[in-house]
Each structure stands twice: as C-alpha cells, then as structure tokens.
Design a protein around this motif. Structure first.
Motif, PDB file in Angstrom:
ATOM      1  N   LEU A  34      37.625 -48.364 -16.404  1.00 17.65           N
ATOM      2  CA  LEU A  34      36.834 -48.300 -17.601  1.00 17.65           C
ATOM      3  C   LEU A  34      36.039 -49.557 -17.723  1.00 17.65           C
ATOM      4  N   THR A  35      34.494 -49.407 -18.219  1.00 14.60           N
ATOM      5  CA  THR A  35      34.095 -50.778 -18.580  1.00 14.60           C
ATOM      6  C   THR A  35      34.178 -51.023 -19.962  1.00 14.60           C
ATOM      7  N   ASP A  36      33.653 -52.258 -20.329  1.00 11.80           N
ATOM      8  CA  ASP A  36      33.866 -52.643 -21.720  1.00 11.80           C
ATOM      9  C   ASP A  36      33.382 -51.965 -22.848  1.00 11.80           C
ATOM     10  N   LEU A  37      32.631 -50.906 -22.569  1.00 14.99           N
ATOM     11  CA  LEU A  37      32.005 -50.004 -23.384  1.00 14.99           C
ATOM     12  C   LEU A  37      32.655 -48.631 -23.248  1.00 14.99           C
ATOM     13  N   SER A  38      33.911 -48.564 -22.330  1.00  9.06           N
ATOM     14  CA  SER A  38      34.634 -47.339 -22.172  1.00  9.06           C
ATOM     15  C   SER A  38      34.053 -46.291 -21.413  1.00  9.06           C
ATOM     16  N   GLU A  39      32.867 -46.741 -20.762  1.00  9.43           N
ATOM     17  CA  GLU A  39      32.471 -45.939 -19.779  1.00  9.43           C
ATOM     18  C   GLU A  39      33.233 -45.705 -18.427  1.00  9.43           C
ATOM     19  N   PHE A  40      33.490 -44.245 -17.984  1.00  9.89           N
ATOM     20  CA  PHE A  40      34.596 -44.185 -17.048  1.00  9.89           C
ATOM     21  C   PHE A  40      33.509 -44.207 -15.829  1.00  9.89           C
ATOM     22  N   ILE A  41      33.801 -45.153 -14.749  1.00 11.14           N
ATOM     23  CA  ILE A  41      32.945 -45.271 -13.676  1.00 11.14           C
ATOM     24  C   ILE A  41      34.079 -45.002 -12.314  1.00 11.14           C
ATOM     25  N   LYS A  42      33.539 -44.226 -11.205  1.00  2.64           N
ATOM     26  CA  LYS A  42      34.207 -43.689 -10.165  1.00  2.64           C
ATOM     27  C   LYS A  42      33.223 -44.280  -9.060  1.00  2.64           C
ATOM     28  N   ALA A  43      33.659 -45.189  -8.169  1.00  2.00           N
ATOM     29  CA  ALA A  43      32.913 -45.860  -7.317  1.00  2.00           C
ATOM     30  C   ALA A  43      33.824 -46.040  -5.860  1.00  2.00           C
ATOM     31  N   ASP A  44      33.108 -46.046  -4.535  1.00  2.00           N
ATOM     32  CA  ASP A  44      33.713 -46.425  -3.371  1.00  2.00           C
ATOM     33  C   ASP A  44      33.178 -47.941  -3.247  1.00  2.00           C
ATOM     34  N   VAL A  45      34.367 -48.896  -3.314  1.00  2.00           N
ATOM     35  CA  VAL A  45      34.087 -50.146  -3.258  1.00  2.00           C
ATOM     36  C   VAL A  45      34.780 -51.308  -2.571  1.00  2.00           C
ATOM     37  N   ALA A  46      34.377 -52.100  -1.766  1.00  2.00           N
ATOM     38  CA  ALA A  46      35.095 -53.186  -0.939  1.00  2.00           C
ATOM     39  C   ALA A  46      35.776 -54.023  -1.770  1.00  2.00           C
ATOM     40  N   LEU A  47      36.901 -54.351  -1.778  1.00  2.00           N
ATOM     41  CA  LEU A  47      37.563 -55.502  -2.657  1.00  2.00           C
ATOM     42  C   LEU A  47      37.424 -56.665  -1.789  1.00  2.00           C
ATOM     43  N   ARG A  48      37.282 -57.781  -2.755  1.00  2.00           N
ATOM     44  CA  ARG A  48      37.152 -59.034  -1.942  1.00  2.00           C
ATOM     45  C   ARG A  48      38.408 -59.803  -2.180  1.00  2.00           C
ATOM     46  N   ARG A  49      38.906 -59.819  -3.611  1.00  2.00           N
ATOM     47  CA  ARG A  49      40.110 -60.411  -3.788  1.00  2.00           C
ATOM     48  C   ARG A  49      40.791 -59.939  -5.168  1.00  2.00           C
ATOM     49  N   LEU A  50      42.121 -60.315  -5.464  1.00  2.00           N
ATOM     50  CA  LEU A  50      42.711 -60.019  -6.750  1.00  2.00           C
ATOM     51  C   LEU A  50      43.010 -61.430  -7.135  1.00  2.00           C
ATOM     52  N   TYR A  51      42.737 -61.850  -8.251  1.00  2.00           N
ATOM     53  CA  TYR A  51      42.973 -63.071  -8.879  1.00  2.00           C
ATOM     54  C   TYR A  51      43.239 -63.277 -10.268  1.00  2.00           C
ATOM     55  N   GLU A  52      43.940 -64.501 -10.630  1.00  2.00           N
ATOM     56  CA  GLU A  52      44.260 -64.440 -12.088  1.00  2.00           C
ATOM     57  C   GLU A  52      43.420 -65.633 -12.719  1.00  2.00           C
ATOM     58  N   GLN A  53      42.995 -65.091 -13.976  1.00  2.00           N
ATOM     59  CA  GLN A  53      42.211 -66.173 -14.753  1.00  2.00           C
ATOM     60  C   GLN A  53      42.501 -66.102 -16.073  1.00  2.00           C
ATOM     61  N   ASP A  54      42.757 -67.114 -16.723  1.00  2.00           N
ATOM     62  CA  ASP A  54      43.208 -67.222 -18.411  1.00  2.00           C
ATOM     63  C   ASP A  54      44.347 -66.343 -18.669  1.00  2.00           C
TER      64      ASP A  54
END
Length: 93
Positions: A34-54
């Motif tokens: 879900l985007t910040d506007l609550s739009e439902f997105i379905k996509a095939d993506v390549a993931l680079r990384r999982l990270y923590e911030q704030d």
C-alpha cells in the motif's frame, strides 16, 4: 515514501523470514503493498536490501524506490500478518 514513523508496526515471524529470504535471493518477487495514499500496488520487483531507519524497517528495490515494511501486504505469496483481510484479495485488472 514518507509516512509517520510513530505509527510503524513491527513485522515478525514467517512473513519477516520470507522478506529476508526474498531480499537475500536478489531475484524478482511478486510484491503487493500500500502506498501512502492507500493505493494497492502489485508489482514484480528485484529487492536490493532490507534496512532500518529511525525505528522502522524499509525494503529498497533495485530501482532505488523504498516501501516501509509494515505497508507490504504480501511478498512471494506470503501474506503479512498485518493484513489478514487481504487473504483472498485480487486486483488482476
């Protein structure tokens, strides 16, 4: 994506394991979120990384785009425990 970190909900268990596995595999994966506007997105993506911030976790795509982990509905068919109502949701328009 900009969202309030105060409302971040941590994600754990098998879903988080699926996220880590998909990120480590560095292959394309079906991602629903879900985007910040609550739009439902379905996509095939390549993931680079999982990270923590704030105090929140983010997924970074190979394109450089990011999505906060608690906005991810499913990854590779694994449904997030934060979105139980989406179990049978389909948007293959």
């Amino acid at each position: 994506m900009e969202t309030s970190i105060k409302s971040y909900q941590a994600v754990a268990g098998p879903f988080r394991d699926a996220v880590v596995a998909a990120t480590n595999a560095r292959k394309f994966v079906r991602l629903e979120y879900l985007t910040d506007l609550s739009e439902f997105i379905k996509a095939d993506v390549a993931l680079r990384r999982l990270y923590e911030q704030d105090g929140a976790e983010f997924l970074e795509f190979a394109t450089g785009e990011t999505v906060r982990l608690d906005r991810v509905v499913s990854i590779g068919g694994e449904l997030s425990p934060l979105f139980p109502g989406y179990a049978n949701y389909s948007c293959d328009c």
